[in-house]
Design an enzyme around this catalytic site. Structure first.
Site, PDB file in Angstrom:
ATOM      1  N   VAL A  14       0.840  -1.207   0.000  1.00  0.00           N
ATOM      2  CA  VAL A  14       0.000   0.000   0.000  1.00  0.00           C
ATOM      3  C   VAL A  14       0.874   1.257   0.000  1.00  0.00           C
ATOM      4  O   VAL A  14       0.638   2.206  -0.755  1.00  0.00           O
ATOM      5  CB  VAL A  14      -0.956   0.000   1.221  1.00  0.00           C
ATOM      6  CG1 VAL A  14      -1.743   1.304   1.284  1.00  0.00           C
ATOM      7  CG2 VAL A  14      -1.897  -1.200   1.155  1.00  0.00           C
ATOM      8  N   ALA A  33      -5.395  20.058  -3.261  1.00  0.00           N
ATOM      9  CA  ALA A  33      -5.079  20.219  -1.831  1.00  0.00           C
ATOM     10  C   ALA A  33      -4.693  21.648  -1.487  1.00  0.00           C
ATOM     11  O   ALA A  33      -4.795  22.061  -0.331  1.00  0.00           O
ATOM     12  CB  ALA A  33      -3.940  19.276  -1.446  1.00  0.00           C
ATOM     13  N   GLU A 129     -10.062   6.334   5.841  1.00  0.00           N
ATOM     14  CA  GLU A 129     -10.821   5.885   4.657  1.00  0.00           C
ATOM     15  C   GLU A 129     -10.334   4.531   4.158  1.00  0.00           C
ATOM     16  O   GLU A 129     -11.139   3.687   3.735  1.00  0.00           O
ATOM     17  CB  GLU A 129     -10.691   6.939   3.544  1.00  0.00           C
ATOM     18  CG  GLU A 129     -11.498   6.657   2.313  1.00  0.00           C
ATOM     19  CD  GLU A 129     -13.008   6.706   2.570  1.00  0.00           C
ATOM     20  OE1 GLU A 129     -13.610   5.623   2.619  1.00  0.00           O
ATOM     21  OE2 GLU A 129     -13.574   7.802   2.739  1.00  0.00           O
ATOM     22  N   VAL A 132     -11.671   0.746   5.450  1.00  0.00           N
ATOM     23  CA  VAL A 132     -12.925   0.062   5.104  1.00  0.00           C
ATOM     24  C   VAL A 132     -13.102   0.028   3.587  1.00  0.00           C
ATOM     25  O   VAL A 132     -13.144   1.070   2.938  1.00  0.00           O
ATOM     26  CB  VAL A 132     -14.142   0.769   5.748  1.00  0.00           C
ATOM     27  CG1 VAL A 132     -15.428   0.031   5.391  1.00  0.00           C
ATOM     28  CG2 VAL A 132     -13.982   0.850   7.257  1.00  0.00           C
ATOM     29  N   GLU A 190      -4.616 -15.344   1.995  1.00  0.00           N
ATOM     30  CA  GLU A 190      -3.326 -15.359   2.667  1.00  0.00           C
ATOM     31  C   GLU A 190      -3.003 -16.760   3.171  1.00  0.00           C
ATOM     32  O   GLU A 190      -3.898 -17.601   3.316  1.00  0.00           O
ATOM     33  CB  GLU A 190      -3.390 -14.409   3.860  1.00  0.00           C
ATOM     34  CG  GLU A 190      -3.973 -13.075   3.491  1.00  0.00           C
ATOM     35  CD  GLU A 190      -3.216 -11.920   4.081  1.00  0.00           C
ATOM     36  OE1 GLU A 190      -2.166 -12.146   4.695  1.00  0.00           O
ATOM     37  OE2 GLU A 190      -3.688 -10.795   3.926  1.00  0.00           O
ATOM     38  N   LYS A 205     -14.371  -3.889   9.906  1.00  0.00           N
ATOM     39  CA  LYS A 205     -14.822  -2.821   9.005  1.00  0.00           C
ATOM     40  C   LYS A 205     -16.256  -2.421   9.327  1.00  0.00           C
ATOM     41  O   LYS A 205     -16.609  -1.236   9.325  1.00  0.00           O
ATOM     42  CB  LYS A 205     -14.711  -3.297   7.550  1.00  0.00           C
ATOM     43  CG  LYS A 205     -13.274  -3.571   7.116  1.00  0.00           C
ATOM     44  CD  LYS A 205     -13.221  -4.360   5.811  1.00  0.00           C
ATOM     45  CE  LYS A 205     -11.798  -4.683   5.404  1.00  0.00           C
ATOM     46  NZ  LYS A 205     -11.700  -5.713   4.366  1.00  0.00           N
ATOM     47  N   GLY A 302      -5.662  -3.926  -2.441  1.00  0.00           N
ATOM     48  CA  GLY A 302      -4.706  -3.725  -3.537  1.00  0.00           C
ATOM     49  C   GLY A 302      -3.936  -2.433  -3.360  1.00  0.00           C
ATOM     50  O   GLY A 302      -4.370  -1.519  -2.655  1.00  0.00           O
TER      51      GLY A 302
HETATM   52  N1  HSE Z   1      -8.079  -9.157   3.456  1.00  0.00           N
HETATM   53  C1  HSE Z   1      -9.048  -8.181   3.086  1.00  0.00           C
HETATM   54  C2  HSE Z   1      -9.988  -8.741   2.037  1.00  0.00           C
HETATM   55  C3  HSE Z   1      -8.476  -6.907   2.546  1.00  0.00           C
HETATM   56  O1  HSE Z   1      -9.856  -9.898   1.646  1.00  0.00           O
HETATM   57  O2  HSE Z   1     -10.874  -8.027   1.640  1.00  0.00           O
HETATM   58  C4  HSE Z   1      -7.936  -6.036   3.622  1.00  0.00           C
HETATM   59  O3  HSE Z   1      -8.889  -5.798   4.608  1.00  0.00           O
END
Ligand code: HSE
Length: 440
Positions: A14, A33, A129, A132, A190, A205, A302
């Site tokens: 990220v 900005a 932001e 979620v 994962e 979330k 992503g």
């Molecule tokens: N592991 C999460 C997902 C992404 O599969 O949506 C990060 O919160």
């Protein structure tokens, strides 16, 4: 005006997205900005790995504290994850008077009350932001775009891993464990997928969205959480025959008695747009009294989608950091002193409808007994599907599946009826119960 200085704790997928998007779109971002946004310091335990990501574009340090303690840094972006070191560093950054941007849903869902109180006392912003639904600006929508509304409910597909697995199970007719292995092989899941498949990530979330929607404190410990590990391919198939898809939904709803806060697999009518969200995509529905039903869709994870959300927060802070704290948008949408004490309801008090699958002996009177128990509990049946025994168990089979869809009832009453049905000698296996949401 001098560019605002940003330090990233935990540069990785990220963080490098933040770098790349800031660089690529720097002119437009600056025009929006009102000043430049520069990432001048990044941290990662392995310095060589960090340098491979950022080259000489920023100072690389192994110890994240060097960023938090640097007086030149205005905003700290926390991308370390977890709730221990990340919590310490966020609180230290706040204590040092820095604004914080974080993608860490677990941290805020569990320790949000403490972190927001510290930030309020210090007059700094905490923006999240990216925590979620990745690139979907759902926090902004709930907190600002829908601010006129009394929000009634929020329901979302907010975990891409589980949505990918459910899509594959439906497309290929495979069971959960087979698809999970394939998802891990392809890198969609994962190596340790527990938080995703058990619904914990979605509950983090959802807890944040619920707090913002209803102005209640974050209360992750009160969320009801059920993952997708027990779902069988046959339930996905039967649901489809009845006109539904099964999705892992996070649902938070305001009722007269309190707030529902729950994550579990749900049947959703196949004709709803959200039922057609496939693969690793995310989507969130919000129902407001003025606006009606709204739907937000996009990538929930992503590098650049999440960076898009992080940078939106950086721009907000660049614009607002000289404003009086009282003029800023409150962390949880409602003013700090105006939070509601509406309780989070225990699952037994939730009202919803159900899909039940019973493996029963294929003999006279079984269906009548089962439906009689439901009638005695005042639970109304919406539809019944009975498969032919041959279809379920092969030629000459003496067992079959009965699928019942119910109308709304309170969960505690359904639990009692389920115990009675399970005790019948003609019910031959544990009953499958999946909740159903019409999302009308
Ligand atoms: N592991 C999460 C997902 C992404 O599969 O949506 C990060 O919160």
């Amino acid at each position: 005006m001098k560019p605002i200085q940003v330090g990233i704790l935990g540069i990785g997928t990220v963080g490098s997205g933040v770098f790349n998007v800031l660089q690529r779109n720097q002119e437009e971002i600056k025009r929006r900005a009102g000043r430049g946004i520069e990432v001048t310091m990044v941290s990662r335990r392995n310095i060589a790995e960090a340098q491979a990501l950022v080259g000489d574009r920023a100072q690389v340090v192994a110890d994240a504290r060097a960023i938090v303690q640097n007086p030149a840094i205005d905003i700290v972006v926390e991308l370390i994850g977890g709730t221990t070191l990340a919590k310490e560093l966020v609180l230290e950054a706040i204590a040092a008077g820095k604004h914080v941007v974080t993608a860490n849903k677990a941290l805020l869902a569990v320790h949000g009350t403490e972190i927001f109180a510290a930030a309020h006392a210090k007059g700094v912003m905490v923006a999240f932001e990216a925590a979620v639904a990745g690139g979907i600006p759902i926090i902004k929508a709930l907190r600002e775009g829908l601010t006129a509304n009394s929000i009634q409910w929020v329901a979302g597909i907010i975990n891409g891993t589980t949505n990918f697995i459910l899509s594959e199970m439906r497309d290929k007719g495979l069971d959960f464990s087979v698809v999970l292995k394939e998802a891990q092989r392809l890198g969609y899941a994962e190596a340790d997928p527990t938080f995703d498949i058990e619904g914990v990530d979605a509950a983090h979330k959802l807890t944040l969205m619920s707090a913002i929607a209803f102005g209640i404190p974050v209360q992750f410990d009160k969320a009801y959480i059920e993952g997708i590990t027990q779902l069988g391919a046959q339930d996905i198939r039967y649901a489809e025959q009845l006109g539904y898809r099964i999705k892992l939904l996070g649902i938070t709803k305001r009722t007269a008695n309190g707030v529902e806060l729950r994550v579990h697999p749900s049947l959703v009518p196949a004709k709803r747009l959200i039922a057609n969200v496939e693969g690793a995509m995310n989507a969130v529905m919000v129902q407001g009294d003025a606006v009606g039903t709204t739907l937000y869709y996009g990538k929930g994870a992503g590098s650049e989608p999440t960076a898009s959300a992080v940078i939106a927060d950086l721009v907000d802070i660049a614009r607002l950091h000289t404003a009086e704290p009282a003029q800023r948008v409150p962390y949880l949408a409602f003013q700090h002193h105006s939070m509601s004490d509406l309780p989070v309801l225990p699952m037994g008090e939730v009202v919803t409808s159900y899909y039940l699958r019973l493996r029963v002996a294929d003999q006279a009177g079984v269906l009548a007994t089962v439906t009689g128990l439901l009638a005695a509990a005042d639970i109304s049946i919406d539809a019944v599907l009975q498969r032919e025994a041959d279809e379920v168990g092969g030629e000459g089979a003496t067992q079959t599946d009965v699928i019942i869809l119910t109308h709304d009832c309170i969960e505690s009453r359904m639990n009692a009826a389920l115990s009675q049905m399970q005790a019948l000698p003609t019910v031959l296996a544990p009953i499958t119960r999946i909740r159903k949401e019409e999302l009308a």
